[in-house]
Motif scaffolding. Structure first.
Motif, PDB file in Angstrom:
ATOM      1  N   VAL A 204       0.858  -1.183   0.000  1.00 19.15           N
ATOM      2  CA  VAL A 204       0.000   0.000   0.000  1.00 19.15           C
ATOM      3  C   VAL A 204       0.894   1.232   0.000  1.00 19.15           C
ATOM      4  O   VAL A 204       1.886   1.276   0.732  1.00 19.15           O
ATOM      5  N   THR A 205       0.559   2.220  -0.815  1.00 17.95           N
ATOM      6  CA  THR A 205       1.213   3.520  -0.753  1.00 17.95           C
ATOM      7  C   THR A 205       0.145   4.565  -0.460  1.00 17.95           C
ATOM      8  O   THR A 205      -0.797   4.718  -1.235  1.00 17.95           O
TER       9      THR A 205
ATOM     10  N   CYS B 285       0.149   3.857   8.348  1.00 16.35           N
ATOM     11  CA  CYS B 285       1.113   3.144   7.513  1.00 16.35           C
ATOM     12  C   CYS B 285       2.251   2.597   8.372  1.00 16.35           C
ATOM     13  O   CYS B 285       2.672   1.448   8.202  1.00 16.35           O
TER      14      CYS B 285
ATOM     15  N   ILE C 188       0.938  -0.449  10.135  1.00 15.39           N
ATOM     16  CA  ILE C 188       0.868  -1.599   9.227  1.00 15.39           C
ATOM     17  C   ILE C 188       2.260  -2.185   9.031  1.00 15.39           C
ATOM     18  O   ILE C 188       2.458  -3.398   9.059  1.00 15.39           O
ATOM     19  N   SER C 189       3.231  -1.305   8.860  1.00 12.02           N
ATOM     20  CA  SER C 189       4.604  -1.753   8.644  1.00 12.02           C
ATOM     21  C   SER C 189       5.135  -2.492   9.875  1.00 12.02           C
ATOM     22  O   SER C 189       5.776  -3.548   9.747  1.00 12.02           O
TER      23      SER C 189
ATOM     24  N   HIS D  12       2.167  -6.557   5.872  1.00 17.68           N
ATOM     25  CA  HIS D  12       1.974  -5.873   4.602  1.00 17.68           C
ATOM     26  C   HIS D  12       3.025  -4.783   4.436  1.00 17.68           C
ATOM     27  O   HIS D  12       3.448  -4.164   5.398  1.00 17.68           O
TER      28      HIS D  12
ATOM     29  N   CYS E 154       3.973  -1.140   3.414  1.00 22.41           N
ATOM     30  CA  CYS E 154       3.261   0.132   3.392  1.00 22.41           C
ATOM     31  C   CYS E 154       4.260   1.278   3.352  1.00 22.41           C
ATOM     32  O   CYS E 154       5.230   1.293   4.103  1.00 22.41           O
TER      33      CYS E 154
ATOM     34  N   SER F 228       4.388   5.799   2.727  1.00 20.01           N
ATOM     35  CA  SER F 228       3.628   7.050   2.615  1.00 20.01           C
ATOM     36  C   SER F 228       4.422   8.005   1.742  1.00 20.01           C
ATOM     37  O   SER F 228       5.647   7.964   1.711  1.00 20.01           O
TER      38      SER F 228
ATOM     39  N   SER G 172       9.357  -0.737   3.709  1.00 22.06           N
ATOM     40  CA  SER G 172       8.079  -0.641   4.406  1.00 22.06           C
ATOM     41  C   SER G 172       8.216   0.296   5.599  1.00 22.06           C
ATOM     42  O   SER G 172       9.177   0.217   6.361  1.00 22.06           O
TER      43      SER G 172
END
Length: 172
Positions: free
Chosen positions: A7-8, A50, A53-54, A59, A61, A63, A135
């Motif tokens: 995800v970004t 983010c 999540i990291s 996952h 991630c 930003s 990440s």
């Protein structure tokens, strides 16, 4: 890699303006906050989420603050109505009659000095695909990985708080 998805988040340099105490409030907090502070806080929440999540490690991630991109944000903001915006931005509706002129002036400056939307799009793709981006990285508009805009991004309490509030809000 054990990370299943990537995800970004497209964030903003405004995340650096988010006051830490307000960032720790619950998402549905009813306290009075200015419109710009709400924007700053939500951008900080994106980057903090983010980070969370990291840290979980499941996952990938990252930003991104894509830079000053000449979007149609001011057109969209004006559609909310001059009186509402004047009150939100200046604390008084008395500015409403001159707001269209102010916004037009800002739009003229933005169109001449900010970068095109395709540049912002290229930066999003670069952040998502460049193997140098790790990440949890917060990438700034110059393409430098792991450049944090604020110490808030290293604040484990803020990260944990945003993760908890988010999971509560979506009932995970």
């Amino acid at each position: 890699s054990t990370q299943s998805t990537g995800v970004t988040f497209v964030s903003s340099g405004a995340s650096a303006n988010a006051p830490i105490e307000q960032t720790l409030w619950p998402m549905n907090d009813e306290r009075e906050v200015s419109s710009m502070s709400v924007y700053d806080i939500t951008k900080a929440w994106q980057a903090l989420y983010c980070e969370g999540i990291s840290f979980e490690g499941k996952h990938f991630c990252s930003s991104l603050h894509p830079g000053a991109i000449a979007s149609n944000i001011f057109d969209d903001l004006l559609s909310a109505g001059e009186e509402h915006l004047a009150t939100a931005w200046y604390g008084t509706a008395k500015m409403a009659p001159v707001l269209p002129f102010i916004v037009q002036g800002v739009q003229n400056i933005v169109s001449k000095t900010w970068e095109a939307t395709d540049v912002g799009g290229e930066r999003v793709l670069w952040t998502a695909l460049d193997k140098r981006v790790k990440s949890g990285d917060y990438v700034d508009n110059f393409g430098l990985a792991d450049v944090r805009t604020t110490p808030l991004m290293h604040n484990k309490t803020a990260i944990a708080t945003v993760m908890r509030h988010t999971k509560e809000a979506i009932q995970l």
